[in-house]
Scaffold this motif. Sequence first.
Motif, short mmCIF file in Angstrom:
data_model
loop_
_atom_site.label_atom_id
_atom_site.label_comp_id
_atom_site.label_asym_id
_atom_site.label_seq_id
_atom_site.Cartn_x
_atom_site.Cartn_y
_atom_site.Cartn_z
N LEU A 1 0.83 -1.21 0.00
CA LEU A 1 0.00 0.00 0.00
C LEU A 1 0.86 1.26 0.00
CD1 LEU A 1 -2.84 -0.96 2.54
CD2 LEU A 1 -3.09 -0.51 0.09
N ILE A 2 1.98 1.21 0.74
CA ILE A 2 2.87 2.38 0.78
C ILE A 2 3.45 2.64 -0.60
CG2 ILE A 2 5.10 3.20 1.64
CD1 ILE A 2 4.46 1.80 4.29
N ILE A 3 3.89 1.59 -1.28
CA ILE A 3 4.47 1.76 -2.62
C ILE A 3 3.44 2.37 -3.57
CG2 ILE A 3 5.38 0.51 -4.64
CD1 ILE A 3 6.62 -1.49 -2.64
N LEU A 4 2.20 1.88 -3.51
CA LEU A 4 1.16 2.43 -4.38
C LEU A 4 0.81 3.87 -4.01
CD1 LEU A 4 -1.22 -0.66 -4.67
CD2 LEU A 4 0.11 0.37 -6.51
N SER A 5 0.84 4.16 -2.70
CA SER A 5 0.53 5.53 -2.26
C SER A 5 1.57 6.51 -2.76
CB SER A 5 0.47 5.59 -0.73
OG SER A 5 -0.59 4.83 -0.25
N LEU A 6 2.81 6.06 -2.89
CA LEU A 6 3.88 6.95 -3.36
C LEU A 6 3.60 7.47 -4.77
CD1 LEU A 6 7.03 5.06 -2.01
CD2 LEU A 6 6.10 7.23 -1.19
N LEU A 7 2.78 6.71 -5.53
CA LEU A 7 2.45 7.14 -6.89
C LEU A 7 1.74 8.49 -6.91
CD1 LEU A 7 1.02 3.87 -8.52
CD2 LEU A 7 3.16 5.03 -9.10
N GLY A 8 0.96 8.74 -5.86
CA GLY A 8 0.14 9.95 -5.90
C GLY A 8 0.55 11.02 -4.92
N ILE A 9 1.67 10.81 -4.26
CA ILE A 9 2.05 11.76 -3.21
C ILE A 9 2.32 13.15 -3.77
CG2 ILE A 9 4.57 11.53 -3.11
CD1 ILE A 9 2.07 11.37 -0.17
N LEU A 10 2.66 13.23 -5.05
CA LEU A 10 2.88 14.54 -5.67
C LEU A 10 1.58 15.33 -5.76
CD1 LEU A 10 5.34 13.68 -8.58
CD2 LEU A 10 5.87 14.85 -6.44
N TYR A 11 0.44 14.59 -5.80
CA TYR A 11 -0.85 15.26 -5.89
C TYR A 11 -1.37 15.68 -4.51
CZ TYR A 11 -1.02 13.17 -10.56
OH TYR A 11 -0.74 12.80 -11.84
N TYR A 12 -0.88 15.01 -3.46
CA TYR A 12 -1.42 15.25 -2.12
C TYR A 12 -0.28 15.13 -1.11
CZ TYR A 12 -4.85 15.00 1.70
OH TYR A 12 -5.58 15.26 2.82
N LYS A 13 0.53 16.19 -1.03
CA LYS A 13 1.73 16.13 -0.20
C LYS A 13 1.43 16.02 1.29
CE LYS A 13 4.46 18.62 -3.60
NZ LYS A 13 5.19 19.86 -3.95
N THR B 1 -5.64 4.90 -7.90
CA THR B 1 -4.71 4.02 -7.17
C THR B 1 -4.24 4.69 -5.89
OG1 THR B 1 -3.96 3.04 -9.25
CG2 THR B 1 -2.52 2.80 -7.34
N PHE B 2 -3.92 5.96 -6.00
CA PHE B 2 -3.46 6.70 -4.81
C PHE B 2 -4.57 6.79 -3.77
CE2 PHE B 2 -3.19 10.98 -2.77
CZ PHE B 2 -2.21 10.63 -1.86
N VAL B 3 -5.78 7.16 -4.19
CA VAL B 3 -6.89 7.33 -3.24
C VAL B 3 -7.18 6.03 -2.51
CG1 VAL B 3 -9.38 7.77 -3.05
CG2 VAL B 3 -7.96 9.25 -4.49
N PHE B 4 -7.29 4.92 -3.24
CA PHE B 4 -7.63 3.66 -2.59
C PHE B 4 -6.52 3.21 -1.64
CE2 PHE B 4 -7.84 -0.87 -1.95
CZ PHE B 4 -9.19 -1.08 -1.71
N SER B 5 -5.27 3.26 -2.11
CA SER B 5 -4.16 2.78 -1.27
C SER B 5 -3.97 3.67 -0.06
CB SER B 5 -2.88 2.67 -2.09
OG SER B 5 -2.58 3.89 -2.72
N PHE B 6 -4.07 4.98 -0.25
CA PHE B 6 -3.86 5.89 0.88
C PHE B 6 -4.99 5.77 1.90
CE2 PHE B 6 -3.94 9.99 3.10
CZ PHE B 6 -2.63 10.03 3.54
N ALA B 7 -6.24 5.66 1.42
CA ALA B 7 -7.38 5.50 2.33
C ALA B 7 -7.27 4.19 3.11
CB ALA B 7 -8.68 5.54 1.54
N SER B 8 -6.79 3.14 2.45
CA SER B 8 -6.61 1.85 3.13
C SER B 8 -5.53 1.95 4.20
CB SER B 8 -6.24 0.76 2.12
OG SER B 8 -7.27 0.60 1.17
N LEU B 9 -4.45 2.69 3.88
CA LEU B 9 -3.39 2.90 4.88
C LEU B 9 -3.92 3.67 6.08
CD1 LEU B 9 -0.08 3.96 3.06
CD2 LEU B 9 -0.44 2.00 4.56
N ALA B 10 -4.68 4.73 5.79
CA ALA B 10 -5.23 5.55 6.88
C ALA B 10 -6.14 4.69 7.77
CB ALA B 10 -6.02 6.73 6.30
#
Length: 311
Positions: free
Chosen positions: A127-139, A234-243
């Motif tokens: 999940l962390i690896i997938l979240s890194l894909l979108g971190i530029l959009y949501y720092k 991908t970012f939204v789902f992975s980051f929400a799952s991490l949260a």
Amino acid sequence: MAKNKFWLIILFAVLIYLIMGIYANFGDLLSAIEKFNWIFIPVMIILTTIAYFIRFIKWNFFLKSVGVHLNLKDNLFVFFSGLGMIITPAKVGEIWKGWLIKDINGESLSKTVPVVIIDRVTDLIGLIILSLLGILYYKEGSYIIIALIVIFTLFFVAVRSKKVSDIVISVLEKRAGKYSKDIKTMHTTFEQTMQPKNLVGMSFLSVFAWFFECLALYFVIIGFGQSISLIISTFVFSFASLAGAVSMIPGGLGIAEATTSGMLQYFGLTSTISVGVAIIIRFGTLWYGAILGFLVYLIFKKRIMGETPKT
């Protein structure tokens, strides 16, 4: 899971979805769901099921790497029954799989419980690896990801460093009482499963598995007649799952839904559509998995447990 805890979780879930309905306006939400293209429900279920079978490959690999061998039928029973525990905080209830294996072949918990833990660790790394894909959009989300990377790094060092692990084992053995002899066995299991080559390979397999659930979110959004890029989905789902996982709330209830709908609004969807998407994707991932897990356990329990000698 105790029955009273199970019903408390269900009541909590109902409360969360009521609050979400009020927030989105029940009338508008029902209208949006009526317009949803229901062909995407089986698509979502199929993608989630594919993700489960990919995770099963990872689970089976970890078990074999520490010398725990189950036949395919028994192992599928253990793995899918464990899905019933995904509504526990950070899925820690999946440790129950260790007890199922013990009932099937008498394998020691000190060998199987670390496998469950490292399996979850690689899930979170994925999940962390997938979240890194979108971190530029949501720092703003980078703090959670950095904190988790630091925790996993410390855990890895504690297991792999002889000097550090000797100190930790010594402290734990003094506190573990009659279970002190199991501490070294657990550490050995962690060392075997956390070989860098295995850890990296299984983490990327986890990325592959989670991506199918991210893809499910992408299609659910299309089902509402909306669209965002696959990278943002991908970012939204992975980051929400991490949260949801780090919140330590059963199933991440409320946190994962709020994060999903909040971030979808951040990326341009209306509050009504965002809440509708969050409810449906959680049905197709969290609740589908939990129901599937309980059904597998109830249907196959006697067939699997009844024909194997118990210790």
